[in-house]
Design an enzyme around this catalytic site. Structure first.
Site, mmCIF file in Angstrom:
data_model
loop_
_atom_site.group_PDB
_atom_site.id
_atom_site.type_symbol
_atom_site.label_atom_id
_atom_site.label_comp_id
_atom_site.label_asym_id
_atom_site.label_seq_id
_atom_site.Cartn_x
_atom_site.Cartn_y
_atom_site.Cartn_z
ATOM 1 N N ASP A 5 0.868 -1.176 0.000
ATOM 2 C CA ASP A 5 0.000 0.000 0.000
ATOM 3 C C ASP A 5 0.913 1.237 0.000
ATOM 4 O O ASP A 5 2.116 1.120 0.266
ATOM 5 C CB ASP A 5 -0.873 -0.032 1.266
ATOM 6 C CG ASP A 5 -1.626 1.260 1.468
ATOM 7 O OD1 ASP A 5 -2.283 1.712 0.518
ATOM 8 O OD2 ASP A 5 -1.553 1.826 2.581
ATOM 9 N N ASP B 74 -0.274 5.212 0.757
ATOM 10 C CA ASP B 74 -0.547 6.257 1.749
ATOM 11 C C ASP B 74 -0.666 5.671 3.154
ATOM 12 O O ASP B 74 -1.446 4.753 3.388
ATOM 13 C CB ASP B 74 -1.841 6.995 1.376
ATOM 14 C CG ASP B 74 -1.648 7.785 0.097
ATOM 15 O OD1 ASP B 74 -0.790 8.681 0.096
ATOM 16 O OD2 ASP B 74 -2.320 7.479 -0.901
HETATM 17 C C1 XBP Z 1 -5.184 6.398 0.312
HETATM 18 C C2 XBP Z 1 -6.248 7.208 -0.320
HETATM 19 C C3 XBP Z 1 -5.962 8.230 -1.334
HETATM 20 C C4 XBP Z 1 -5.155 9.416 -0.828
HETATM 21 C C5 XBP Z 1 -5.159 10.561 -1.818
HETATM 22 O O1 XBP Z 1 -4.834 5.363 -0.526
HETATM 23 O O2 XBP Z 1 -7.393 7.000 -0.003
HETATM 24 O O3 XBP Z 1 -7.177 8.726 -1.786
HETATM 25 O O4 XBP Z 1 -5.702 9.914 0.363
HETATM 26 O O5 XBP Z 1 -4.829 10.161 -3.102
HETATM 27 P P1 XBP Z 1 -3.845 4.082 -0.150
HETATM 28 P P2 XBP Z 1 -5.664 10.652 -4.390
HETATM 29 O O6 XBP Z 1 -3.694 4.004 1.337
HETATM 30 O O7 XBP Z 1 -4.541 2.903 -0.767
HETATM 31 O O8 XBP Z 1 -2.533 4.357 -0.851
HETATM 32 O O9 XBP Z 1 -6.058 12.057 -4.118
HETATM 33 O O10 XBP Z 1 -4.715 10.532 -5.546
HETATM 34 O O11 XBP Z 1 -6.841 9.740 -4.509
HETATM 35 MG MG MG Z 2 -3.036 3.299 3.255
#
Ligand code: XBP
Ligand code: MG
Length: 253
Positions: free
Chosen positions: A9, A11
């Site tokens: 993953d 973020d």
């Molecule tokens: C986390 C998310 C993303 C980010 C923002 O994703 O929900 O939406 O907050 O990115 P993960 P975008 O943990 O799966 O990486 O604005 O590009 O959507």
């Molecule tokens: Mg995440």
């Protein structure tokens, strides 16, 4: 060795991107567009229930800022706010505001040395992955990932399992030979939905998330000399998350 691949993953897992990265960039984009929307750290924590930046803006308008009226085309406004947010997010990374979490680079390198395949499975946009990886490690690190499964590539974002199914299919892998590393309830729901053994490293916004089904829940991956704490789940065969420890988790899953 049973472990064939690690699906990462982004973020919250590779870096604490949300509070000091995406949130700040969203607020800057709103301001630039003359909108007085202000996503506080606390409000952003609530909005994270919905994954995807465009989806999150719409969720905010539906549930929090319900009196705001717009005469134009909402879809295109959301799209342009999101695009600008991503540019500003890239600037924040360049300024060093977002750094990798402990143990991430160490484990990426160990996986490369041991020939464990790697991919990204995320709801964030592909350009955010590239900016984060190249901005924190270097452009060459993009080549460490066989596949970047990201953003709108699948119709349903996490907690749907689609992005993991997509990655496994593209890489011709069985879920039973892979580990997912995640940080959130939405993330583990997606990974477990694809039958993946999942390691959780909790992030600032996910300390109280429900991680039912995780192989182990940790505070971080750990660096040598900086052991990781096990919050719940199976003990690790090493004091930090190594390829050997991940392989043992998989063999005992
Ligand atoms: C986390 C998310 C993303 C980010 C923002 O994703 O929900 O939406 O907050 O990115 P993960 P975008 O943990 O799966 O990486 O604005 O590009 O959507
Ligand atoms: Mg995440």
């Amino acid at each position: 060795m049973k472990l064939q691949a690690i699906l990462w993953d982004v973020d919250g897992t590779l870096a604490e991107t949300e509070r000091d990265g995406h949130r700040v960039a969203f607020n800057m984009a709103f301001k630039e567009n003359g909108l007085d929307w202000d996503w506080s750290e606390e409000l952003y924590g609530q909005l994270l229930a919905v994954t995807g930046g465009k989806e999150r803006i719409k969720h905010y308008l539906k549930t929090v800022n319900t009196t705001w009226k717009y005469d134009g085309d909402l879809e295109s406004l959301v799209k342009s706010l999101h695009l600008r947010k991503n540019e500003l997010y890239a600037d924040l990374i360049k300024q060093g505001k977002v750094v990798l979490r402990p143990g991430v680079l160490r484990l990426l390198n160990e996986a490369r040395e041991k020939g464990v395949r790697m991919a990204i499975a995320t709801t964030t946009s592909p350009e955010n992955v590239e900016n984060l990886v190249s901005g924190t490690i270097g452009q060459e690190a993009m080549g460490w990932f066989e596949l970047i499964a990201a953003g709108d590539i699948v119709p349903a974002k996490k907690p749907a399992a689609d992005i993991y199914h997509y990655a496994l299919e593209k890489m011709k892998l069985d879920a039973q030979d892979c580990i997912a590393i995640e940080d959130s309830y939405n993330g583990i729901t997606a990974a477990r939905g694809a039958n993946l053994t999942t390691v959780i490293t909790r992030s600032v916004y996910t300390l109280d998330d429900d991680f039912d089904g995780a192989a182990v829940v940790l505070d971080q991956l750990g660096e040598s000399g900086e052991q990781c704490d096990i919050i719940s789940g199976s003990p690790l065969s090493d004091p930090i998350v190594t390829i050997g420890a991940l392989n043992s988790l998989l063999e005992n899953a």
